[in-house]
Design a protein around this motif. Structure first.
Motif, PDB file in Angstrom:
ATOM      1  N   GLY B 129       1.123  -1.411   0.016  1.00 30.29           N
ATOM      2  CA  GLY B 129       0.167   0.601   0.384  1.00 30.29           C
ATOM      3  C   GLY B 129       0.839   1.402   0.198  1.00 30.29           C
ATOM      4  N   GLN B 130       0.986   1.604   0.986  1.00 32.35           N
ATOM      5  CA  GLN B 130       1.973   2.898   1.292  1.00 32.35           C
ATOM      6  C   GLN B 130       2.584   2.930   1.679  1.00 32.35           C
ATOM      7  OE1 GLN B 130      -1.132   6.246   2.858  1.00 32.35           O
ATOM      8  NE2 GLN B 130      -1.496   7.319   0.642  1.00 32.35           N
ATOM      9  N   LYS B 131       2.707   1.558   2.485  1.00 33.38           N
ATOM     10  CA  LYS B 131       3.843   1.645   3.026  1.00 33.38           C
ATOM     11  C   LYS B 131       5.204   1.019   2.360  1.00 33.38           C
ATOM     12  CE  LYS B 131       5.636  -0.785   7.432  1.00 33.38           C
ATOM     13  NZ  LYS B 131       5.490  -1.642   8.488  1.00 33.38           N
ATOM     14  N   ARG B 132       5.969   1.232   2.266  1.00 33.32           N
ATOM     15  CA  ARG B 132       7.616   0.288   1.299  1.00 33.32           C
ATOM     16  C   ARG B 132       8.498   0.748   2.901  1.00 33.32           C
ATOM     17  NH1 ARG B 132       9.598   3.461  -3.852  1.00 33.32           N
ATOM     18  NH2 ARG B 132       8.653   2.403  -4.766  1.00 33.32           N
ATOM     19  N   THR B 133       8.888  -0.987   2.222  1.00 31.61           N
ATOM     20  CA  THR B 133       9.768  -1.459   3.211  1.00 31.61           C
ATOM     21  C   THR B 133      11.362  -1.494   2.174  1.00 31.61           C
ATOM     22  OG1 THR B 133       8.739  -2.606   4.672  1.00 31.61           O
ATOM     23  CG2 THR B 133      10.579  -3.396   4.235  1.00 31.61           C
ATOM     24  N   TYR B 134      12.456  -1.141   2.607  1.00 30.73           N
ATOM     25  CA  TYR B 134      13.503  -1.093   1.927  1.00 30.73           C
ATOM     26  C   TYR B 134      14.832  -1.648   2.904  1.00 30.73           C
ATOM     27  CZ  TYR B 134      12.586   2.603  -0.998  1.00 30.73           C
ATOM     28  OH  TYR B 134      11.653   4.315  -1.903  1.00 30.73           O
ATOM     29  N   LYS B 378      26.210  -7.149   8.206  1.00 32.02           N
ATOM     30  CA  LYS B 378      25.835  -5.980   7.786  1.00 32.02           C
ATOM     31  C   LYS B 378      23.789  -5.985   7.655  1.00 32.02           C
ATOM     32  CE  LYS B 378      29.698  -3.334   7.768  1.00 32.02           C
ATOM     33  NZ  LYS B 378      30.345  -2.243   7.682  1.00 32.02           N
ATOM     34  N   GLU B 379      22.818  -5.606   8.250  1.00 31.79           N
ATOM     35  CA  GLU B 379      21.779  -5.736   7.939  1.00 31.79           C
ATOM     36  C   GLU B 379      20.963  -4.318   8.336  1.00 31.79           C
ATOM     37  OE1 GLU B 379      19.559  -8.207  10.503  1.00 31.79           O
ATOM     38  OE2 GLU B 379      20.332  -9.990   9.657  1.00 31.79           O
ATOM     39  N   ILE B 380      20.964  -3.376   6.526  1.00 28.44           N
ATOM     40  CA  ILE B 380      19.800  -2.254   7.312  1.00 28.44           C
ATOM     41  C   ILE B 380      18.222  -2.516   6.797  1.00 28.44           C
ATOM     42  CG2 ILE B 380      19.932  -1.759   4.626  1.00 28.44           C
ATOM     43  CD1 ILE B 380      20.711   1.034   5.686  1.00 28.44           C
ATOM     44  N   LEU B 381      17.475  -2.007   7.721  1.00 30.82           N
ATOM     45  CA  LEU B 381      15.903  -1.932   7.329  1.00 30.82           C
ATOM     46  C   LEU B 381      15.180  -0.585   7.654  1.00 30.82           C
ATOM     47  CD1 LEU B 381      13.427  -4.514   7.426  1.00 30.82           C
ATOM     48  CD2 LEU B 381      13.335  -3.883   9.465  1.00 30.82           C
ATOM     49  N   ILE B 382      14.700  -0.041   6.388  1.00 27.88           N
ATOM     50  CA  ILE B 382      14.190   1.097   6.365  1.00 27.88           C
ATOM     51  C   ILE B 382      11.931   0.903   6.249  1.00 27.88           C
ATOM     52  CG2 ILE B 382      14.082   3.439   5.626  1.00 27.88           C
ATOM     53  CD1 ILE B 382      17.553   2.364   3.949  1.00 27.88           C
ATOM     54  N   HIS B 383      11.574   1.637   7.071  1.00 25.73           N
ATOM     55  CA  HIS B 383      10.049   1.727   6.723  1.00 25.73           C
ATOM     56  C   HIS B 383       9.745   3.006   6.218  1.00 25.73           C
ATOM     57  CE1 HIS B 383       9.363  -2.488   7.509  1.00 25.73           C
ATOM     58  NE2 HIS B 383       9.722  -2.341   9.699  1.00 25.73           N
ATOM     59  N   LYS B 388       7.796   9.594   6.160  1.00 24.51           N
ATOM     60  CA  LYS B 388       8.158   9.505   7.676  1.00 24.51           C
ATOM     61  C   LYS B 388       8.817   8.521   7.798  1.00 24.51           C
ATOM     62  CE  LYS B 388       7.149   7.793  12.299  1.00 24.51           C
ATOM     63  NZ  LYS B 388       6.352   7.261  13.021  1.00 24.51           N
ATOM     64  N   ILE B 389      10.000   8.325   7.968  1.00 19.55           N
ATOM     65  CA  ILE B 389      11.460   6.811   7.840  1.00 19.55           C
ATOM     66  C   ILE B 389      11.838   6.932   9.177  1.00 19.55           C
ATOM     67  CG2 ILE B 389      14.129   6.987   7.518  1.00 19.55           C
ATOM     68  CD1 ILE B 389      13.019   7.416   4.711  1.00 19.55           C
ATOM     69  N   VAL B 390      11.736   5.570   9.265  1.00 18.96           N
ATOM     70  CA  VAL B 390      12.310   4.353  10.332  1.00 18.96           C
ATOM     71  C   VAL B 390      13.626   3.931  10.553  1.00 18.96           C
ATOM     72  CG1 VAL B 390      11.557   3.286  12.279  1.00 18.96           C
ATOM     73  CG2 VAL B 390      10.059   4.721  11.041  1.00 18.96           C
ATOM     74  N   LEU B 391      14.406   4.227  10.402  1.00 18.92           N
ATOM     75  CA  LEU B 391      15.816   3.272  10.458  1.00 18.92           C
ATOM     76  C   LEU B 391      15.597   2.530  11.231  1.00 18.92           C
ATOM     77  CD1 LEU B 391      18.511   2.419   8.825  1.00 18.92           C
ATOM     78  CD2 LEU B 391      19.855   5.199   9.906  1.00 18.92           C
ATOM     79  N   TYR B 392      15.959   1.061  11.095  1.00 17.92           N
ATOM     80  CA  TYR B 392      17.231  -0.243  11.750  1.00 17.92           C
ATOM     81  C   TYR B 392      17.815  -0.250  10.898  1.00 17.92           C
ATOM     82  CZ  TYR B 392      11.754  -0.546  13.156  1.00 17.92           C
ATOM     83  OH  TYR B 392      11.346   0.002  14.294  1.00 17.92           O
ATOM     84  N   GLY B 393      18.776  -0.807  12.041  1.00 13.80           N
ATOM     85  CA  GLY B 393      19.937  -1.622  11.683  1.00 13.80           C
ATOM     86  C   GLY B 393      21.250  -2.064  12.402  1.00 13.80           C
ATOM     87  N   LYS B 394      21.920  -3.259  11.615  1.00 14.45           N
ATOM     88  CA  LYS B 394      22.823  -4.355  12.494  1.00 14.45           C
ATOM     89  C   LYS B 394      24.256  -4.462  12.117  1.00 14.45           C
ATOM     90  CE  LYS B 394      21.593  -8.737  13.810  1.00 14.45           C
ATOM     91  NZ  LYS B 394      21.048  -9.692  13.437  1.00 14.45           N
ATOM     92  N   ASN B 395      24.794  -3.434  13.454  1.00 11.68           N
ATOM     93  CA  ASN B 395      26.268  -3.934  12.875  1.00 11.68           C
ATOM     94  C   ASN B 395      26.384  -3.112  11.736  1.00 11.68           C
ATOM     95  OD1 ASN B 395      27.084  -5.736  14.618  1.00 11.68           O
ATOM     96  ND2 ASN B 395      26.941  -7.461  12.508  1.00 11.68           N
ATOM     97  N   LEU B 396      25.606  -1.727  11.830  1.00 13.87           N
ATOM     98  CA  LEU B 396      26.150  -0.510  11.457  1.00 13.87           C
ATOM     99  C   LEU B 396      27.182   0.358  11.578  1.00 13.87           C
ATOM    100  CD1 LEU B 396      22.638   0.100   9.531  1.00 13.87           C
ATOM    101  CD2 LEU B 396      24.246  -1.426   8.524  1.00 13.87           C
ATOM    102  N   SER B 397      27.840   1.131  11.034  1.00 15.23           N
ATOM    103  CA  SER B 397      28.279   2.416  10.724  1.00 15.23           C
ATOM    104  C   SER B 397      28.678   3.596   9.428  1.00 15.23           C
ATOM    105  CB  SER B 397      29.947   2.167  11.156  1.00 15.23           C
ATOM    106  OG  SER B 397      30.298   1.455  10.390  1.00 15.23           O
ATOM    107  N   ILE B 398      28.383   4.137   9.760  1.00 19.53           N
ATOM    108  CA  ILE B 398      28.551   5.051   8.559  1.00 19.53           C
ATOM    109  C   ILE B 398      29.410   5.557   7.490  1.00 19.53           C
ATOM    110  CG2 ILE B 398      28.323   7.898   7.937  1.00 19.53           C
ATOM    111  CD1 ILE B 398      26.399   8.823  10.048  1.00 19.53           C
TER     112      ILE B 398
END
Lengths: 275, 400
Positions: B129-134, B378-383, B388-398
């Motif tokens: 729907g309107q929600k996108r998951t990356y 490394k895992e990244i998950l963006i809703h 509106k952006i919600v970011l989740y991560g595992k072992n992430l570094s910029i």
């Protein structure tokens, strides 16, 4: 050209001065002494490198073949690892805990015979380079991990001390750096054991024969592998991990000094009838 | 049964077994291994030596307790590896879930931009729907790190055990120009030359044996130079330059009749059955010097060659002396003459199976360690829902 012995003793003197400077920094809590310590240790490393280079030229081989040569290379390895970690993480208090370890090993080297002797047949192998060089890096990294873990324990003991809070990084940083140093040390230790086994197979006919040095390398490997397991899965981070790291380095020192002096085996090279 | 299996593959059991193996190793390194009972009696107190002998602590690495520990560790590692492989494959295939990830604050509003900032050049997306998951997973190979370490350890224990229990060891020694059968094989070894290379300072540079490997009917197979760190290999057998010593020709006369002529090796004995006479070749001194402290050799040069010998008669020592080369030693109606001293070479031959398997196990461990420490998954998950952006991560570094 500067003599190897002179360069080594200048380096030893500079390491002693650097250790004093770092201890004075910690006792008097004046940062300028840490800066002196950092500068002096770099000078010490420079002279130590000259000593090792001169010995390499004089002996026509890398100086990795007897008690003196390994001890001096070991001290150089710790000093180099320390300088790299100090530069990367930029906290001066590390020197207070690591320079005494450098000094300990450098003094042990000074007590050994510095005579350059040609290699006995059993040591004439290209595997000596990879085996001993990785041991130098491994022991150096474990020494740094031990120094950082000691810092952790001191910080934990004097939680309310402002100087310690300001000059020793927070627990998380210490724990992370100690872990990273241990990771380098552990990979290198594994390569030390594997390369030693390949070499033993070529020289003695068996790749593993429970020689005390081999056995103590395995014991050290087991100690660090238990540490890494419990750290990753049981959350044994922080203080418990710091204690484990110090114990691991005690095992390293025993593997290096204790086994050579207290136990006999193929690594003692004291046997006569065998080659 | 389920509980038992769970315990057998548990990390807890694995760690307990590792500690037990470590403790056994400490004991085995302190107590000298493989000596005879008299050694322990002379070195330790009576109670301690009795304890060492009764518990077989003198051969601890081949004791049933140690072997049991290793077998238990092999079972633990096998079960753990089988179960974990399935878990790892599922983990790699699984779409990241925010339940096992940390929420991270971000100032960016574009999912691709965020992903790039954290080093993810590729990213998958799903729409609901309107929600996108990356989402994306990087360094997936890192999941195999610790699994590979366990597999490597398992391989090493298996192949070492296999090699040890099928090991074949023998030896051949002799002076140049001798040919000897290799016990337990259909092969012969001819020793053509044996050289000791000395440096100017008198220290030994190398021990070199030039040999021919022959079939039992003396057909040539190969010729090679064997020296320390350079063994000869043939059909699973490895020939090592292990030791050296002195040998001499000996002639034995009885009533002036030559009754025996042979090569006599240092530290060995020779029997003359007729009169129960035994002669022992104790030691050879190429450059003998006699001092109040005893007999020594001043150099390895043949400046003053002498033999230290002992004669036994009916089990009793009746003579012990030094004799120069070529000198006649007389005892009753016997004469002994040592002649033509030369160095012999001692070659150890062994066949240890499973070396390649253990090497592969070692390489797997090193690769596993590198993956474990430096290729952390490394895992990244963006809703994203509208802006509106919600970011989740595992072992992430910029990434800078």
């Amino acid at each position: 050209m500067i003599k190897e012995g002179n360069a080594f003793f200048i380096a030893l003197g500079l390491y002693s001065l650097a250790t004093i400077a770092y201890i004075v920094f910690f006792m008097l809590r004046k940062e300028k002494y840490a800066k002196y310590g950092s500068l002096i240790i770099k000078l010490g490393i420079a002279f130590h490198t000259i000593a090792l280079t001169v010995r390499t030229v004089e002996a026509s081989r890398l100086p990795l073949s007897n008690q003196y040569e390994f001890a001096t290379s070991f001290a150089w390895g710790i000093a180099l690892c320390f300088a790299a970690f100090e530069k990367k993480y930029n906290f001066k208090a590390l020197g207070t805990f690591v320079t005494p370890l450098i000094l300990l090993i450098a003094f042990y080297a000074a007590l050994q015979s510095r005579e350059i002797r040609p290699l006995m047949p059993a040591l004439q192998s290209r595997w000596i380079i990879i085996h001993v060089l990785t041991a130098v890096i491994s022991y150096g990294a474990f020494a740094v991990a031990c120094g950082i873990s000691l810092m952790y324990l001191i910080r934990d003991k004097f939680k309310s001390d402002n100087f310690i809070s300001n000059h020793i990084p927070d627990f998380k940083t210490l724990d992370t750096i100690s872990y990273r140093a241990t990771a380098i040390g552990f990979i290198m230790l594994t390569i030390v054991i594997v390369s030693g086994a390949i070499w033993a197979e070529q020289a003695w006919g068996r790749y593993w024969q429970w020689d005390p040095k081999e056995t103590w390398s395995l014991i050290t490997w087991i100690i660090y592998s238990v540490y890494l397991h419990v750290r990753l899965t049981r959350g044994w981070k922080n203080k418990k991990a710091a204690v484990f790291s110090v114990l691991g380095f005690i095992a390293i020192l025993f593997t290096y000094i204790g086994v050579n002096t207290l136990l006999t085996g193929y690594h003692s090279y004291a046997f006569i009838s065998m080659l | 049964m389920g509980k038992m299996l769970k315990f057998l593959r548990s990390m807890k059991l694995g760690l307990i077994l590792l500690v037990i193996i470590g403790v056994f190793s400490v004991i085995g390194s302190i107590i000298p291994q493989g000596r005879d009972e008299a050694f322990y009696l002379s070195r330790y107190s009576e109670n301690m030596s009795r304890l060492i002998v009764s518990t077989k602590a003198y051969d601890i690495f081949y004791s049933k307790y140690f072997i049991f520990g290793c077998i238990a560790l092999m079972i633990n590692l096998s079960l753990c590896s089988i179960v974990r492989l399935n878990i790892i494959i599922k983990e790699i295939r699984k779409i990241p879930s925010n339940k096992s990830m940390k929420q991270i604050q971000t100032e960016f509003s574009n999912a691709q931009e965020i992903a790039k900032k954290y080093g993810f050049n590729k990213i998958n997306h799903e729409e609901d729907g309107q929600k996108r998951t990356y989402y994306y997973k990087k360094n997936k190979v890192g999941y195999f790190g610790s699994w590979m370490i366990h597999l490597g350890v398992l391989l090493i224990i298996c192949f070492y055990s296999y090699g040890h229990y099928t090991e074949f060891t023998t030896s051949v020694y002799g002076v140049p120009t001798t040919s000897k059968p290799i016990e337990g094989t259909e092969l012969n070894l001819r020793i053509n030359e044996f050289d000791i290379e000395y440096r100017e300072d008198g220290s030994i540079e190398q021990y070199i044996s030039k040999v021919d490997l022959l079939t039992s009917d003396n057909q040539h197979i190969k010729s090679e130079k064997i020296y320390v760190n350079n063994p000869m290999r043939y059909d699973g057998l490895t020939f090592y330059q292990t030791a050296t010593g002195w040998a001499s020709n000996i002639q034995v006369y009885h009533n002036d009749t030559l009754i025996m002529e042979d090569i006599f090796y240092e530290s060995t004995v020779m029997y003359e059955n007729r009169d129960d006479i035994v002669i022992q070749f104790n030691k050879f001194y190429p450059d003998l010097i006699m001092t109040p402290q005893g007999l020594f050799s001043a150099s390895n040069e043949m400046n003053n060659p002498h033999v230290l010998y002992t004669i036994f008669y009916n089990g009793q020592r009746v003579d012990m002396n030094v004799s120069s080369i070529g000198e006649t030693i007389e005892w009753n109606n016997y004469k002994f003459i040592f002649d033509n001293p030369q160095m012999y070479t001692y070659l150890q031959i062994n066949e240890m199976k499973g070396k390649m398997g253990a090497l592969i196990g070692s390489i797997i461990i090193v690769i596993g360690l590198v993956l474990c420490f430096y290729f952390k998954p490394k895992e990244i998950l963006i809703h994203q829902k509208k802006n509106k952006i919600v970011l989740y991560g595992k072992n992430l570094s910029i990434q800078v």
